[in-house]
Motif scaffolding. Structure first.
Motif: not given
Length: 248
Positions: A139-153
């Motif tokens: 999230l903006g900086l390489s150190e700020l790791l992010a998780n993610f999740k599919y919501i839909g299409e």
């Protein structure tokens, strides 16, 4: 009104985020949400575009691609000191500078994405469903790791009916009609100038002012163009749908 468009929706979140404002130097400030070039970088990391050529900016931050973002978690900003080490003349652990830097705390966003190349859209959707990426998301900086999740299409219908509608995403000033915001009690209205389009040479081609509600509430607005999804949400993308979309 044009033919329906397919819109991929997924969430991304983390502990902290920093999307550096272009006009800050000694004390870096952050945008409240990822601007379009940053979202394009997230999509590029999922899809696997070459980092060296910044190809993701051409694929996801230009004609034939449409992106926007929703604030899911209310925006809270904090400032912390970062220790920066000068590595120009080799590693010198004792030569460091502490910079007060602003972060978004516990950020959570919902990204909406469409592309005229259905194969690209399907490939990214499949990766998100399988929780797979080519490069690590941050999230903006390489150190700020992010998780993610599919919501839909979802299927979206492009509208320009001149009606008051509740918009769940930030609205560009360019897309607003004159006096196009209906101020409602219990809501906050913030305006920020953000980069909209950036070339692969990392030159910003376009900036725009955007209006958003920092707690993730809708904004009642009259806009030139919006997209109504079949889940009932009304969204606006960061650039004009009517002029940039090939509807042939």
């Amino acid at each position: 009104m044009s033919d329906p468009m397919k819109v991929l929706v997924f969430d991304i979140w983390g502990d902290y985020a920093h999307f550096r404002k272009f006009y800050t130097t000694t004390s870096p400030l952050t945008f409240s949400f990822p601007p379009p070039p940053t979202i394009a970088g997230i999509l590029g990391a999922i899809y696997g575009t070459a980092k060296e050529t910044n190809q993701y900016l051409k694929m996801f931050c230009g004609d034939g691609s449409w992106i926007t973002v929703r604030i899911v978690q209310p925006i809270k900003k904090v400032r912390m000191g970062l220790n920066l080490v000068d590595t120009k003349k080799g590693w010198k652990p004792k030569v460091r500078t502490q910079i007060r830097t602003e972060f978004v705390k516990a950020p959570h966003y919902r990204i909406y994405f469409s592309h005229q190349d259905k194969q690209i859209l399907n490939d990214i959707a499949a990766s998100i469903k399988g929780h797979k990426t080519v490069y690590t998301l941050s999230l903006g900086l390489s150190e700020l790791l992010a998780n993610f999740k599919y919501i839909g299409e979802f299927n979206g219908v492009i509208k320009n009916d001149g009606e008051w509608v509740d918009i769940i995403t930030p609205i560009t000033e360019e897309n607003l009609t004159p006096n196009g915001i209906m101020v409602e009690a219990g809501k906050k209205y913030i305006k920020e100038k953000i980069p909209i389009k950036m070339t692969p040479k990392r030159i910003v081609e376009k900036y725009d002012e955007v209006i958003f509600e920092p707690n993730g509430k809708t904004i009642k607005a009259m806009v030139k163009c919006y997209c109504q999804l079949d889940n009932g949400e009304n969204i606006t993308f960061f650039w004009d749908l009517l002029s940039s979309r090939n509807t042939s």
